[in-house]
Design a protein around this motif. Sequence first.
Motif, mmCIF file in Angstrom:
data_model
loop_
_atom_site.group_PDB
_atom_site.id
_atom_site.type_symbol
_atom_site.label_atom_id
_atom_site.label_comp_id
_atom_site.label_asym_id
_atom_site.label_seq_id
_atom_site.Cartn_x
_atom_site.Cartn_y
_atom_site.Cartn_z
ATOM 1 N N ALA A 187 -8.998 -0.090 1.040
ATOM 2 C CA ALA A 187 -8.280 -0.986 0.128
ATOM 3 C C ALA A 187 -9.311 -1.901 -0.513
ATOM 4 O O ALA A 187 -9.860 -2.794 0.134
ATOM 5 C CB ALA A 187 -7.249 -1.794 0.900
ATOM 6 N N SER A 227 -10.414 -4.647 -3.233
ATOM 7 C CA SER A 227 -10.011 -5.649 -4.222
ATOM 8 C C SER A 227 -11.126 -5.855 -5.250
ATOM 9 O O SER A 227 -10.877 -6.308 -6.356
ATOM 10 C CB SER A 227 -9.692 -6.970 -3.533
ATOM 11 N N ASP A 261 -15.798 -8.826 0.533
ATOM 12 C CA ASP A 261 -15.434 -8.245 1.827
ATOM 13 C C ASP A 261 -15.103 -6.765 1.707
ATOM 14 O O ASP A 261 -15.596 -5.935 2.474
ATOM 15 C CB ASP A 261 -14.220 -8.990 2.414
ATOM 16 N N SER A 262 -14.258 -6.439 0.704
ATOM 17 C CA SER A 262 -13.852 -5.029 0.639
ATOM 18 C C SER A 262 -14.955 -4.152 0.038
ATOM 19 O O SER A 262 -15.036 -2.966 0.351
ATOM 20 C CB SER A 262 -12.520 -4.865 -0.087
ATOM 21 N N HIS A 286 -7.136 0.612 -5.470
ATOM 22 C CA HIS A 286 -7.165 -0.771 -5.973
ATOM 23 C C HIS A 286 -5.836 -1.059 -6.663
ATOM 24 O O HIS A 286 -5.352 -0.251 -7.451
ATOM 25 C CB HIS A 286 -8.305 -0.965 -6.975
ATOM 26 N N HIS A 328 -2.458 -6.247 -9.964
ATOM 27 C CA HIS A 328 -1.130 -6.866 -9.807
ATOM 28 C C HIS A 328 -0.433 -7.114 -11.143
ATOM 29 O O HIS A 328 0.753 -7.398 -11.173
ATOM 30 C CB HIS A 328 -1.249 -8.197 -9.057
ATOM 31 N N ARG A 377 2.023 -9.407 -2.171
ATOM 32 C CA ARG A 377 1.512 -8.698 -0.997
ATOM 33 C C ARG A 377 2.369 -7.466 -0.693
ATOM 34 O O ARG A 377 1.849 -6.371 -0.418
ATOM 35 C CB ARG A 377 1.506 -9.638 0.214
ATOM 36 N N ARG A 400 1.616 -4.793 -3.108
ATOM 37 C CA ARG A 400 0.272 -4.240 -2.868
ATOM 38 C C ARG A 400 0.291 -3.247 -1.712
ATOM 39 O O ARG A 400 -0.221 -2.144 -1.816
ATOM 40 C CB ARG A 400 -0.689 -5.402 -2.564
ATOM 41 N N TYR A 401 0.956 -3.647 -0.607
ATOM 42 C CA TYR A 401 0.975 -2.746 0.547
ATOM 43 C C TYR A 401 1.814 -1.494 0.271
ATOM 44 O O TYR A 401 1.474 -0.405 0.755
ATOM 45 C CB TYR A 401 1.445 -3.480 1.808
ATOM 46 N N LEU A 408 -0.474 0.718 -1.573
ATOM 47 C CA LEU A 408 -1.526 1.284 -0.710
ATOM 48 C C LEU A 408 -0.988 2.454 0.114
ATOM 49 O O LEU A 408 -1.678 3.455 0.331
ATOM 50 C CB LEU A 408 -2.098 0.188 0.213
ATOM 51 N N ALA A 460 -7.626 1.025 5.469
ATOM 52 C CA ALA A 460 -8.548 0.009 6.005
ATOM 53 C C ALA A 460 -8.618 -1.176 5.048
ATOM 54 O O ALA A 460 -8.898 -1.002 3.858
ATOM 55 C CB ALA A 460 -9.933 0.618 6.195
ATOM 56 N N THR A 461 -8.339 -2.367 5.552
ATOM 57 C CA THR A 461 -8.526 -3.577 4.736
ATOM 58 C C THR A 461 -9.705 -4.362 5.318
ATOM 59 O O THR A 461 -10.116 -4.139 6.456
ATOM 60 C CB THR A 461 -7.273 -4.474 4.714
ATOM 61 N N HIS A 511 -10.330 -7.567 6.191
ATOM 62 C CA HIS A 511 -10.242 -8.870 6.880
ATOM 63 C C HIS A 511 -11.364 -8.962 7.910
ATOM 64 O O HIS A 511 -11.628 -8.004 8.628
ATOM 65 C CB HIS A 511 -8.888 -8.997 7.577
ATOM 66 N N ARG A 518 -8.087 -2.906 10.564
ATOM 67 C CA ARG A 518 -9.017 -3.954 10.097
ATOM 68 C C ARG A 518 -10.351 -3.779 10.806
ATOM 69 O O ARG A 518 -10.662 -4.478 11.777
ATOM 70 C CB ARG A 518 -8.444 -5.343 10.414
HETATM 71 N N1 LIG Z 1 -5.786 -5.888 -5.307
HETATM 72 C C1 LIG Z 1 -6.113 -5.240 -4.202
HETATM 73 N N2 LIG Z 1 -6.215 -3.905 -4.173
HETATM 74 C C2 LIG Z 1 -6.537 -3.244 -3.053
HETATM 75 N N3 LIG Z 1 -6.767 -3.870 -1.876
HETATM 76 C C3 LIG Z 1 -6.691 -5.196 -1.838
HETATM 77 C C4 LIG Z 1 -6.345 -5.966 -2.991
HETATM 78 N N4 LIG Z 1 -6.317 -7.263 -2.648
HETATM 79 C C5 LIG Z 1 -6.639 -7.313 -1.352
HETATM 80 N N5 LIG Z 1 -6.863 -6.083 -0.846
HETATM 81 C C6 LIG Z 1 -7.252 -5.738 0.538
HETATM 82 O O1 LIG Z 1 -6.713 -6.704 1.438
HETATM 83 C C7 LIG Z 1 -7.769 -7.424 2.067
HETATM 84 C C8 LIG Z 1 -7.347 -8.868 2.239
HETATM 85 O O2 LIG Z 1 -7.200 -9.446 0.978
HETATM 86 P P1 LIG Z 1 -6.865 -10.966 0.794
HETATM 87 O O3 LIG Z 1 -7.707 -11.750 1.735
HETATM 88 O O4 LIG Z 1 -6.922 -11.277 -0.660
HETATM 89 O O5 LIG Z 1 -5.364 -10.966 1.184
HETATM 90 P P2 LIG Z 1 -4.600 -11.853 2.233
HETATM 91 O O6 LIG Z 1 -3.392 -12.329 1.544
HETATM 92 O O7 LIG Z 1 -5.509 -12.867 2.843
HETATM 93 O O8 LIG Z 1 -4.300 -10.765 3.326
HETATM 94 P P3 LIG Z 1 -3.116 -9.740 3.382
HETATM 95 O O9 LIG Z 1 -2.444 -9.779 2.042
HETATM 96 O O10 LIG Z 1 -3.765 -8.385 3.612
HETATM 97 O O11 LIG Z 1 -2.285 -10.187 4.529
HETATM 98 C C9 LIG Z 1 -8.953 -7.231 1.145
HETATM 99 O O12 LIG Z 1 -10.165 -7.412 1.830
HETATM 100 C C10 LIG Z 1 -8.760 -5.810 0.675
HETATM 101 O O13 LIG Z 1 -9.176 -4.887 1.655
#
Ligand SMILES: Nc1ncnc2c1ncn2[C@@H]1O[C@H](COP(=O)(O)OP(=O)(O)OP(=O)(O)O)[C@@H](O)[C@H]1O
Length: 456
Positions: free
Chosen positions: A36, A38, A42-43, A67, A70, A111, A114-115, A118, A131-132, A134, A168
């Motif tokens: 995943a 962004s 981190d990603s 990706h 949004h 969120r 997004r999920y 994914l 895999a995200t 975090h 994670r």
């Molecule tokens: N737009 C995106 N497209 C794909 N993956 C993403 C996107 N935004 C975030 N992610 C994935 O989710 C992880 C966490 O993102 P982020 O810290 O912005 O979200 P969070 O709100 O803190 O956590 P989460 O939404 O996963 O609970 C990123 O490191 C990435 O792996």
Amino acid sequence: MSSLSPSPDDHALARSLADFVTERALLFPGERPLVALSGGTDSCALLLLLCEAAALGLLPQPAGVAHFHHGMRGQDADADAGFCAALATRGGLSCVIGLGALANANEAEAREARYAFLQEAAQELGADVIATAHHADDQAETVLMRVFRGTSVSGLAGIPVRRGNIIRPLLFARRAQLEAYCAHHGVAVRHDPTNDNPRFPRRKVRTLLPELAESFNPRLTEALCRLSEHAAEDSAYLDMLAVEHRGTTDLRTLERPLRRRVILQRLWELTEGDAALREQLVTATWVARLEGLLVRGGTLNLPGDGWARVRQGSLVFAPQRQGPLLTDWRGELPVPGSVALLDQRSLSAVIAAPLPSPERQRRSLRVDCGTIPASLTVRTVRDGDRIAPLGMAGKTRLVRDLLREAKVPAELRASQLVVEAEGEILWVVGVAQAESTRVPEDATEVLLLEIHHEGP
Ligand SMILES: Nc1ncnc2c1ncn2[C@@H]1O[C@H](COP(=O)(O)OP(=O)(O)OP(=O)(O)O)[C@@H](O)[C@H]1O
């Protein structure tokens, strides 16, 4: 927590990632992750590290990259999507870009979308897990934020290393390590300015953590991560026990930690498919309220319009109520013996009724919306009606005796109104209210019931 060697080109971080994935069994043999992406540090680091670990033969090659655009941030977000596609190509991987139309969405809705995307992308690319990125600092911030807001042992578990098919694999790594890694590999990561808003609670905690570390413990982040791991293990153990005990008829017979966990699991099931309600309801506060209900009995209104009730020591949940919000309810009332239903969604319910002796009666009553049931019945008094009046420690009295003591003339007693909820008399209009209607200091919504005199 790994210690990154000063020179990142000895594959130390990729090896730590592979160790973490193996120790935690995040990938079973033959499984391939979707990354995943962004476009943030981190990603990007996650993608490059997974590719590096695959090149070293330590982990399988990722199935691809996804990706989600949004549809919230205009041109910057277009550029993020282009960047992600290019980075995937650089790693020799397919990339799926999803496009949302979430201009007016809040964080939880974004969120959820997004999920959902994914999951679809994982199917499309034949990935087994998602895999995200975090990492340890995210974990420490999450734990601290929850402590500040109020949480339970399961809340202290923070971000799960695996939930369903979401993994994670970077929870072992520090943010600074990932930044150094990206810099070393010359990746000009994307920056999302919305995360910089100093008013965001996470941003505040991010600023606070180093200060706390300096004052109390230089390894505070590690300490918080260890706490979250232990809490996750304790919590998983309790979950297992709670599943074994979920059929217990009388929840009051269970030890408190187990009882609370059974309640938590019930709330989790109840909020399936409703992320916003889950956020509100699956909390230590609601578990405590429902635990209190088990002891006290009665009914508790839940956020989102459902309610819970106790039946022989077990909790019964009712679904959300449907129908329009009633704000100025007026019912035809009552010839002796008739009944009217008040929908409790109304915060001010007006009952228009011929009253026996309006000048003598107190005609309004405030009740705590948090404790009264979904619907109230207004009817005339019946033989044998009893009430547990305020201040009498639950002792019940015959309504007829109360009417006599209040000197309501005998000929008017038959048309005396009472308000009833699920067999319990809450209010003998103008004469007595039940102990269960007492409004606690922390009540958030109060229903004002009014009886209006109409007619002769
Ligand atoms: N737009 C995106 N497209 C794909 N993956 C993403 C996107 N935004 C975030 N992610 C994935 O989710 C992880 C966490 O993102 P982020 O810290 O912005 O979200 P969070 O709100 O803190 O956590 P989460 O939404 O996963 O609970 C990123 O490191 C990435 O792996």
